[in-house]
Design an enzyme around this catalytic site. Structure first.
Site, PDB file in Angstrom:
ATOM      1  N   ASN A 188       3.531  -5.986  -5.404  1.00 38.58           N
ATOM      2  CA  ASN A 188       4.879  -6.386  -5.845  1.00 38.58           C
ATOM      3  C   ASN A 188       4.895  -7.654  -6.690  1.00 38.58           C
ATOM      4  OD1 ASN A 188       4.268  -7.765  -3.370  1.00 38.58           O
ATOM      5  ND2 ASN A 188       6.384  -8.432  -3.327  1.00 38.58           N
ATOM      6  N   GLU A 240       0.184 -12.571   5.259  1.00 33.56           N
ATOM      7  CA  GLU A 240       1.530 -12.739   4.703  1.00 33.56           C
ATOM      8  C   GLU A 240       2.130 -11.351   4.629  1.00 33.56           C
ATOM      9  OE1 GLU A 240       3.283 -15.501   3.866  1.00 33.56           O
ATOM     10  OE2 GLU A 240       1.645 -16.480   4.922  1.00 33.56           O
ATOM     11  N   CYS A 268       9.030  -9.992  -1.380  1.00 34.99           N
ATOM     12  CA  CYS A 268       8.825 -10.140   0.065  1.00 34.99           C
ATOM     13  C   CYS A 268       9.951 -10.955   0.699  1.00 34.99           C
ATOM     14  CB  CYS A 268       7.465 -10.764   0.364  1.00 34.99           C
ATOM     15  SG  CYS A 268       7.214 -12.347  -0.437  1.00 34.99           S
TER      16      CYS A 268
HETATM   17  P1  NAD Z   1      -0.111  -2.613   1.819  1.00 30.29           P
HETATM   18  O1  NAD Z   1      -0.295  -3.182   3.164  1.00 30.29           O
HETATM   19  O2  NAD Z   1       0.064  -1.164   1.673  1.00 30.29           O
HETATM   20  O3  NAD Z   1      -1.349  -2.989   0.865  1.00 30.29           O
HETATM   21  C1  NAD Z   1      -1.730  -4.335   0.636  1.00 30.29           C
HETATM   22  C2  NAD Z   1      -3.193  -4.378   0.233  1.00 30.29           C
HETATM   23  O4  NAD Z   1      -3.991  -3.977   1.330  1.00 30.29           O
HETATM   24  C3  NAD Z   1      -3.551  -3.442  -0.911  1.00 30.29           C
HETATM   25  O5  NAD Z   1      -4.437  -4.099  -1.766  1.00 30.29           O
HETATM   26  C4  NAD Z   1      -4.226  -2.278  -0.202  1.00 30.29           C
HETATM   27  O6  NAD Z   1      -5.131  -1.563  -1.003  1.00 30.29           O
HETATM   28  C5  NAD Z   1      -4.947  -3.000   0.912  1.00 30.29           C
HETATM   29  N1  NAD Z   1      -5.305  -2.170   2.084  1.00 30.29           N
HETATM   30  C6  NAD Z   1      -4.809  -0.969   2.450  1.00 30.29           C
HETATM   31  N2  NAD Z   1      -5.398  -0.554   3.601  1.00 30.29           N
HETATM   32  C7  NAD Z   1      -6.257  -1.537   3.975  1.00 30.29           C
HETATM   33  C8  NAD Z   1      -7.129  -1.724   5.088  1.00 30.29           C
HETATM   34  N3  NAD Z   1      -7.231  -0.826   6.056  1.00 30.29           N
HETATM   35  N4  NAD Z   1      -7.852  -2.856   5.147  1.00 30.29           N
HETATM   36  C9  NAD Z   1      -7.731  -3.812   4.188  1.00 30.29           C
HETATM   37  N5  NAD Z   1      -6.938  -3.692   3.109  1.00 30.29           N
HETATM   38  C10 NAD Z   1      -6.201  -2.569   3.008  1.00 30.29           C
HETATM   39  O7  NAD Z   1       1.100  -3.430   1.199  1.00 30.29           O
HETATM   40  P2  NAD Z   1       1.819  -3.162  -0.190  1.00 30.29           P
HETATM   41  O8  NAD Z   1       2.640  -1.932  -0.039  1.00 30.29           O
HETATM   42  O9  NAD Z   1       0.816  -3.244  -1.278  1.00 30.29           O
HETATM   43  O10 NAD Z   1       2.748  -4.452  -0.325  1.00 30.29           O
HETATM   44  C11 NAD Z   1       4.080  -4.502   0.070  1.00 30.29           C
HETATM   45  C12 NAD Z   1       4.209  -5.273   1.357  1.00 30.29           C
HETATM   46  O11 NAD Z   1       3.699  -6.597   1.174  1.00 30.29           O
HETATM   47  C13 NAD Z   1       5.644  -5.460   1.780  1.00 30.29           C
HETATM   48  O12 NAD Z   1       5.746  -5.249   3.165  1.00 30.29           O
HETATM   49  C14 NAD Z   1       5.932  -6.912   1.435  1.00 30.29           C
HETATM   50  O13 NAD Z   1       6.957  -7.499   2.200  1.00 30.29           O
HETATM   51  C15 NAD Z   1       4.618  -7.540   1.702  1.00 30.29           C
HETATM   52  N6  NAD Z   1       4.488  -8.807   0.991  1.00 30.29           N
HETATM   53  C16 NAD Z   1       4.502  -9.968   1.716  1.00 30.29           C
HETATM   54  C17 NAD Z   1       4.424 -11.190   1.063  1.00 30.29           C
HETATM   55  C18 NAD Z   1       4.456 -12.491   1.825  1.00 30.29           C
HETATM   56  O14 NAD Z   1       4.186 -13.523   1.225  1.00 30.29           O
HETATM   57  N7  NAD Z   1       4.775 -12.500   3.110  1.00 30.29           N
HETATM   58  C19 NAD Z   1       4.318 -11.223  -0.323  1.00 30.29           C
HETATM   59  C20 NAD Z   1       4.326 -10.023  -1.017  1.00 30.29           C
HETATM   60  C21 NAD Z   1       4.394  -8.824  -0.340  1.00 30.29           C
END
Ligand code: NAD
Length: 512
Positions: free
Chosen positions: A151, A247, A281
């Site tokens: 995002n 995060e 987020c």
């Molecule tokens: P996601 O958890 O699907 O993926 C995040 C990352 O993790 C990707 O690079 C993905 O390839 C990787 N991944 C997937 N499976 C994994 C595993 N088993 N082990 C290690 N890595 C793995 O999240 P998303 O859909 O890409 O992002 C959206 C989410 O992120 C939303 O929930 C949003 O709120 C959150 N977010 C939080 C913050 C914050 O600062 N708190 C900032 C931005 C986004």
């Protein structure tokens, strides 16, 4: 994303993913998914490169950050194009979220990290200071694994990477498979400024690559993403005894008090909910407005939200969802809310006039806390507004969530805003603005409850990529260690007298 489609590959070959534009559906590119062998090889290169990188010292290292900043300023249009192509976002959003914030982060860390990482003399307390001196030295952890979401594909890859690099670590960065080239820009940027080989490597891939990275033996993991994946990462890190920051997602509440400036509050609600098509987020995911001002607040929100331009070319305000899974979640939340009695005063459906993953900016009223749209992270352009009797009810409902990332309160009285902020169980709170704390690195940023573990940004975060090594130095060359034996009752009695003096008398306590 884009739209990610797996491509059939012969057994034993690395998997490939095909990406298409979320705005138009057109083919963008293919990526090959790095597997556990690739991660292992990258880790080996990173380990070899790290000691020389550490030896440059903080001043030497941040020189690369300064060069990267100059290059980012010069090439910002190229960077913007890559992110726009993969995400479909309006150019202005890439400028604000990725480029402006990226420049700010590079400058902020480059200017301050040498001071934060300087060895410190720390004064000891009590009698110990007679015999010892204490030095604190910040030593890099080694190799840091950074896993980022789609995002904020550039900024959320850049921020942890530069913090870890400045601290003297080498970094393996795994951007989201949804926006791989936007994340890879971080690697391209540092390659272009001559970062020594192996210090920063970008591994493209999906969960397979991310999981391999977490298990690879890195010394710390910085993860930004969803709660379910964060939980898997935390479990793997716990098993391997590797520190991690998480995060994660949010369901950020906004509270509108009776004395709020409704023009600003309605503007803040619309910006908070629709920025980045709601895929932010710290986006405003639910609003509680005090009954006495609710009609006027809703009227203003509806007017503003109805004026937003959704599109994919030229000047527009709201782009598409970045990938189909998100569109499905948004549709499900709106469907569930409407089935339970909510009304969409604006939007409420896919945009029939655009070809890609477009859901219209949507304002919902008559919502209640049983609805998914008030309980689960929507992460899309949906603003549910709930009337509440008073601020007490607003606080109670704001806290009725398993998330706790960010929140915002609106009142003409800043001191009252601070009082309310203290009562919200949230990682951060803004008074009279949408959630902005991620952009203020002096503010420790992190989530409560299921929204995360640990702090990112600022001094504490850069130091968290180090081992804070205390070095205790004896002032007398170790002479007292020589005389510790033999134990005797006479010495015990002397020590007991000392205890009585140190903590049993006013003078002793003053000295301590
Ligand atoms: P996601 O958890 O699907 O993926 C995040 C990352 O993790 C990707 O690079 C993905 O390839 C990787 N991944 C997937 N499976 C994994 C595993 N088993 N082990 C290690 N890595 C793995 O999240 P998303 O859909 O890409 O992002 C959206 C989410 O992120 C939303 O929930 C949003 O709120 C959150 N977010 C939080 C913050 C914050 O600062 N708190 C900032 C931005 C986004």
């Amino acid at each position: 994303m884009a739209i990610v489609t797996p491509i059939e590959t012969p057994h034993g070959e690395r998997r490939r993913l095909r990406l298409s534009s979320p705005a138009t559906g057109e083919f963008l590119h293919e990526i090959t998914v790095a597997n556990a062998d690739d991660v292992r090889a990258a880790l080996e290169r990173a380990r070899k490169a790290q000691p020389a990188w550490d030896a440059l010292g903080a001043e030497g290292r941040v020189r690369y950050l300064r060069r990267a900043l100059a290059l980012l300023i010069a090439k910002q249009d190229e960077f913007i194009d890559v992110v726009v192509r993969e995400s479909g976002k309006p150019r202005t959003e890439v400028l604000m979220m990725d480029i402006f914030s990226g420049c700010d982060s590079l400058h902020y860390v480059a200017k301050r990290a040498p001071r934060w990482l300087r060895p410190e003399k720390r004064r000891l307390h009590g009698v110990m200071r007679i015999a010892k001196k204490l030095r604190i030295v910040y030593r890099p952890l080694g190799v840091v694994g950074v896993i980022s979401p789609w995002n904020g594909p550039f900024i959320l890859s850049l921020n942890p990477t530069i913090q870890a690099l400045a601290a003297g670590n080498s970094v393996l960065l795994k951007p989201s498979e949804v926006t791989p080239l936007s994340g890879k820009l971080v690697g391209d940027l540092f390659d272009a400024v001559g970062l020594p080989e192996g210090v920063l490597q970008v591994l493209l891939g999906d969960g397979e690559t991310g999981a391999a990275l977490v298990e690879s033996g890195v010394d710390k993991v910085s993860f930004t993403g969803s709660v379910p994946t964060g939980r898997k990462v935390a479990e793997a890190c716990a098993r391997n005894l590797v520190p991690c920051t998480l995060e994660l997602g949010g369901k950020d509440p906004m509270i509108v008090c009776e004395d709020a400036d409704l023009d600003s509050a309605s503007g803040g609600a619309v910006a908070g909910a629709f920025l980045n098509t709601g895929q932010y987020c710290c986006g405003t995911e639910r609003v509680y407005v005090v009954d006495s001002v609710a009609d006027e607040f809703v009227r203003r929100v509806v007017e503003r939200a109805g004026a937003l331009r959704q599109g994919c070319e030229g000047e527009f305000d709201v782009g598409p969802l970045f990938w189909p899974r998100q569109l499905e979640i948004v549709e499900e939340h709106v469907r569930d809310a409407v089935a339970r009695g909510a009304r969409a005063l604006v939007g409420g459906r896919r945009n029939p006039n655009l070809p890609g993953l477009y859901f219209e900016p949507t304002v919902l009223v008559d919502v209640n806390h049983d609805m998914k749209v008030m309980q689960d992270e929507t992460f899309g352009p949906v603003l549910p507004i709930m009337r509440v009797r008073d601020e007490e009810e607003a606080i109670r409902l704001a806290n009725d969530s398993r998330y706790g990332l960010a929140a915002n309160v609106w009142t003409r009285s800043p001191s009252h805003g601070v009082d309310l902020a203290r009562r919200i169980r949230s990682g951060s709170v803004c008074v009279n603005d949408m959630a902005m704390t991620y952009g203020a690195p002096e503010a420790p940023f992190g989530g409560l409850k299921q929204s995360g573990v640990g702090i990112v940004n600022g001094e504490a975060c850069v130091r968290s990529y180090c081992h804070e090594l205390p070095i205790l130095i004896d002032r007398f060359g170790g002479r007292q260690a020589r005389s510790i034996y033999p134990y005797s009752f006479k010495r015990d009695a002397g020590m007991q007298r000392l205890i009585r003096f140190l903590w049993g008398t006013p003078l002793g306590r003053w000295l301590g």
